[in-house]
Design an enzyme around this catalytic site. Structure first.
Site, PDB file in Angstrom:
ATOM      1  CB  ALA A  69      -1.278   0.550   1.286  1.00 59.88           C
ATOM      2  CG  ASN A  70       3.778   1.975   2.400  1.00 61.77           C
ATOM      3  OD1 ASN A  70       3.882   1.924   3.038  1.00 61.77           O
ATOM      4  ND2 ASN A  70       4.950   0.831   3.255  1.00 61.77           N
ATOM      5  CG  HIS A  71       1.686   4.924  -2.973  1.00 57.53           C
ATOM      6  ND1 HIS A  71       0.194   6.150  -3.897  1.00 57.53           N
ATOM      7  CD2 HIS A  71       0.521   4.898  -2.167  1.00 57.53           C
ATOM      8  CE1 HIS A  71      -0.963   5.274  -3.814  1.00 57.53           C
ATOM      9  NE2 HIS A  71      -0.443   4.260  -3.446  1.00 57.53           N
ATOM     10  NE  ARG A  72       9.781   7.780  -5.341  1.00 60.12           N
ATOM     11  CZ  ARG A  72      11.405   7.815  -5.022  1.00 60.12           C
ATOM     12  NH1 ARG A  72      11.512   6.415  -6.097  1.00 60.12           N
ATOM     13  NH2 ARG A  72      12.541   8.818  -4.986  1.00 60.12           N
ATOM     14  CB  THR A  78       1.564  10.763  -2.969  1.00 56.36           C
ATOM     15  OG1 THR A  78       0.419  10.847  -3.153  1.00 56.36           O
ATOM     16  CG2 THR A  78       2.145  11.418  -1.713  1.00 56.36           C
TER      17      THR A  78
END
Length: 204
Positions: A69-72, A78
């Site tokens: 689920a992580n984004h930059r 993002t």
């Protein structure tokens, strides 16, 4: 779903090699509890694992958010452009190396209340209680009760000495026949009674 049981044991249903569930842990959902792996374990693209111990009770809507689920967050946007495909996919390297908190690990005899959410990489101790609607963003100690968003420690269910004794007894590792024989002590007895039952195990 018509004819669908609302309570299922999870261990026989899980197919992913990245998910491990202990004996007798169950999920309760009036819609489709058998779809737990796809509906309740989200963004699970690996390599991190979800480990759920034995004798855990998961109410309707419990969800585990995984590292996928992580984004930059280090640039102006993002938005995950490369995951949309097309010519943007040429930049997939921008999605590699995102923060990864590792495996999500749940101990034994944990009770999850309705609609609770566990964030990536959290470790939840044995005997913990997760209140309904909680968003668990950090580790939960053995026999801790947490609630809220983000979930905060409300209290520990027992004093330090009792927790140590309960962990030493580790009734969840007993043979199921021995658990059946001593189920009243496990549910409503004293630690002394549990220790006495533990001493009757052949290997102790």
């Amino acid at each position: 779903m018509a004819g669908q049981p609302r309570v299922v044991l999870l261990k026989p249903l899980v197919k992913s090699e990245l998910i491990e569930v202990g004996d007798f842990s169950y999920y309760d959902d009036p819609d489709d509890p058998t779809a737990f792996e796809t509906r309740n374990v989200l963004y699970h693209y690996g390599p991190e694992r979800l480990v759920i111990g034995k004798y855990c009770a998961l109410a309707t809507g419990v969800r585990f958010i995984m590292n996928g689920a992580n984004h930059r967050m280090d640039g102006p946007s993002t938005f995950p452009f490369p995951s949309m495909g097309g010519s943007w996919s040429e930049h997939f390297d921008l999605l590699t190396g995102l923060p990864n908190r590792g495996d999500t690990v749940v101990g034994n005899d944990v009770w999850f209340g309705y609609g609770s959410t566990v964030m990536p990489g959290v470790r939840i101790g044995h005997g913990a209680i997760i209140a309904a609607g909680s968003v668990v963003t950090s580790d939960v100690p053995d026999y801790g009760i947490v609630g809220g968003n983000p979930a905060r420690l409300i209290r520990i269910r027992h004093d330090e000495e009792t927790v140590a004794r309960l962990l030493a007894v580790a009734w969840w590792d007993w043979p199921v026949e021995h658990i059946t024989e001593h189920v009243r002590a496990i549910m409503s007895g004293s630690v002394d009674e549990l220790e006495k039952a533990a001493s009757a195990l052949p290997h102790r």
